[in-house]
Design a protein around this motif. Structure first.
Motif, short mmCIF file in Angstrom:
data_model
loop_
_atom_site.label_atom_id
_atom_site.label_comp_id
_atom_site.label_asym_id
_atom_site.label_seq_id
_atom_site.Cartn_x
_atom_site.Cartn_y
_atom_site.Cartn_z
N ASP A 81 3.74 1.68 -1.25
CA ASP A 81 4.47 1.85 -2.52
C ASP A 81 3.57 2.27 -3.68
O ASP A 81 4.03 2.35 -4.82
CB ASP A 81 5.19 0.55 -2.88
CG ASP A 81 6.49 0.39 -2.10
OD1 ASP A 81 7.04 1.41 -1.66
OD2 ASP A 81 6.95 -0.76 -1.93
N THR A 82 2.31 2.54 -3.41
CA THR A 82 1.39 2.90 -4.48
C THR A 82 1.82 4.17 -5.20
O THR A 82 1.81 4.27 -6.43
CB THR A 82 -0.04 3.07 -3.93
OG1 THR A 82 -0.43 1.86 -3.28
CG2 THR A 82 -1.02 3.38 -5.06
N VAL A 83 2.22 5.20 -4.42
CA VAL A 83 2.70 6.46 -4.98
C VAL A 83 4.11 6.69 -4.46
O VAL A 83 4.36 6.56 -3.26
CB VAL A 83 1.80 7.64 -4.58
CG1 VAL A 83 2.31 8.94 -5.20
CG2 VAL A 83 0.36 7.37 -5.00
N LYS A 84 5.06 7.05 -5.37
CA LYS A 84 6.46 7.17 -4.96
C LYS A 84 7.02 8.54 -5.31
O LYS A 84 6.59 9.19 -6.27
CB LYS A 84 7.31 6.10 -5.65
CG LYS A 84 7.03 4.68 -5.19
CD LYS A 84 8.03 3.71 -5.80
CE LYS A 84 7.82 2.30 -5.28
NZ LYS A 84 8.83 1.35 -5.82
N LEU A 85 7.99 8.96 -4.50
CA LEU A 85 8.85 10.09 -4.82
C LEU A 85 10.22 9.51 -5.12
O LEU A 85 10.89 9.00 -4.22
CB LEU A 85 8.92 11.09 -3.65
CG LEU A 85 9.90 12.26 -3.81
CD1 LEU A 85 9.50 13.12 -5.00
CD2 LEU A 85 9.97 13.08 -2.54
N ARG B 157 0.83 -1.21 0.00
CA ARG B 157 0.00 0.00 0.00
C ARG B 157 0.87 1.26 0.00
O ARG B 157 0.56 2.24 -0.69
CB ARG B 157 -0.91 0.01 1.22
CG ARG B 157 -1.96 -1.11 1.25
CD ARG B 157 -2.83 -0.99 2.48
NE ARG B 157 -3.80 -2.08 2.56
CZ ARG B 157 -4.69 -2.20 3.55
NH1 ARG B 157 -4.72 -1.30 4.53
NH2 ARG B 157 -5.54 -3.21 3.56
N THR C 137 12.44 6.72 -5.75
CA THR C 137 12.29 5.29 -5.47
C THR C 137 11.62 5.03 -4.12
O THR C 137 11.50 3.87 -3.71
CB THR C 137 13.67 4.61 -5.47
OG1 THR C 137 14.50 5.21 -4.45
CG2 THR C 137 14.35 4.76 -6.82
N SER D 57 8.38 5.45 -1.36
CA SER D 57 6.95 5.71 -1.30
C SER D 57 6.70 7.10 -0.73
O SER D 57 7.41 7.56 0.18
CB SER D 57 6.25 4.65 -0.44
OG SER D 57 6.61 4.78 0.92
N LEU D 58 5.69 7.76 -1.24
CA LEU D 58 5.43 9.15 -0.87
C LEU D 58 5.20 9.35 0.63
O LEU D 58 5.76 10.30 1.21
CB LEU D 58 4.24 9.68 -1.66
CG LEU D 58 3.92 11.17 -1.46
CD1 LEU D 58 5.10 12.03 -1.85
CD2 LEU D 58 2.68 11.56 -2.25
#
Length: 363
Positions: A54-58, A52, A60, A62-63
């Motif tokens: 790792d759905t959106v990353k900055l 969950r 490499t 996750s955000l």
């Protein structure tokens, strides 16, 4: 950060040095252990948490985790007094000594200790090497103040280290993780670490908060004045860095999985070279500085700057390059766990050494 210095009239070590720290700083190991336990609990309750996150990353990372890494650096860098660089011209010998201690001796010593204590654990060894390259830029001001060092010298050294980390961290990281081990026929990092992969993490997780911190200081000191910034704004902003660190640790340990069953032994093995590093780096810097003719206040500032490390940066780079669930990231977390008791001990040692080597500063 610039509380009044302890009285210099007595040669004895003041009682209750630890009590001069804020409650948050004094109990930092407790908060870190609590964050580890909470993270392990979350990981067991939500096994798919890593997916969950790792759905959106900055880049490499996750955000949600990246935001924690950025925030734990920003308050630290907002404390740096970037306008102190003018002193470099008048104290060239002192600052040259600091650069050698911080960017040659410190990294080489940590590299040697990492290979000596952890020859069979490359992930943790890499994490220690990253710590050795991350020079202290915040907590050193506290230890220096408690040991009656020069606040002005420490402020310049902190600013100097901030700039050098932007310029050289990625180069040294690549050198110590991949190039130097090859010279001795050893395997460095588990995979080849490119200079750009380290530089990218440094630029994001140090460069962005450094620019934000410098702009914050510049804008607010012009608007409200230096006194307001130091005495009103920073005491409110500073403690939030701990929240960013703890938030990041919770997420890191939620993703560690079965490795947590080995945590006690791992923590001990990572802690031993760190403790040796603190002791050797501080005492060697202290006696070298004394031999070069620096006074007690200058010697103390040089020694604590040389012995301290920027664990926040080491954690951020480890997460960015090796991943949140890596051994490198776990090694970074162990650093602040033992930093407070180790550095408090060095404060007492510094004040004790003052009596024997700097009697003029004790009268």
């Amino acid at each position: 950060m610039h509380a009044p210095e302890a009285p210099m009239s007595s040669p004895t070590v003041p009682v209750g040095v630890a009590r001069k720290l804020s409650l948050l700083d004094r109990l930092l190991p407790v908060w870190i252990v609590a964050a580890m336990v909470l993270g392990i609990g979350l990981g067991r309750a939500f096994p798919d948490l890593g997916t969950r996150l790792d759905t959106v990353k900055l880049d490499t990372v996750s955000l949600p985790i990246a935001l924690g890494l950025l925030w734990m650096m920003y308050p630290v860098l907002a404390k740096v007094r970037y306008g102190e660089f003018g002193q470099l011209k008048t104290r060239g010998k002192l600052f040259a000594t600091s650069l050698v201690l911080n960017w040659v001796v410190g990294p080489v010593l940590m590299f040697a200790l990492a290979w000596l204590f952890l020859p069979d654990l490359p992930h943790y060894r890499n994490g220690l090497i990253l710590i050795g390259l991350a020079r202290c830029i915040a907590m050193v001001l506290i230890w220096n103040m408690l040991a009656c060092g020069s606040n002005e010298v420490a402020a310049v050294l902190v600013a100097l280290n901030s700039v050098f980390q932007i310029l050289f961290y990625s180069v040294l990281g690549w050198l110590f993780l991949t190039v130097i081990p090859g010279w001795f026929g050893q395997t460095g990092a588990v995979f080849d670490v490119s200079m750009w992969s380290i530089a990218r993490s440094v630029l994001i997780f140090l460069g962005v908060p450094l620019v934000a911190g410098a702009l914050t200081r510049g804008v607010l000191t012009k608007w409200k004045g230096e006194a307001w910034y130091e005495q009103r704004f920073l005491p409110r902003l500073g403690p939030t860095a701990l929240l960013g660190l703890l938030y990041t640790i919770v997420l890191m340990f939620a993703m560690q999985g079965e490795k947590m069953t080995r945590l006690p032994l791992d923590v001990v093995r990572i802690s031993l070279p760190l403790l040796v590093y603190f002791a050797v780096m501080f005492t060697s810097a202290f006696f070298v500085s004394r031999k070069l003719g620096f006074n007690y206040e200058e010697t103390t500032s040089l020694s604590f700057t040389a012995a301290g490390n920027n664990f926040e940066l080491a954690i951020a780079v480890a997460v960015g390059v090796f991943g949140m669930a890596s051994g490198e990231a776990l090694a970074g977390v162990v650093g602040p766990l033992i930093e407070v008791p180790a550095l408090i001990s060095l404060v007492y040692l510094s004040l004790w050494l003052r009596r024997g080597f700097f009697p003029e500063a004790s009268t």
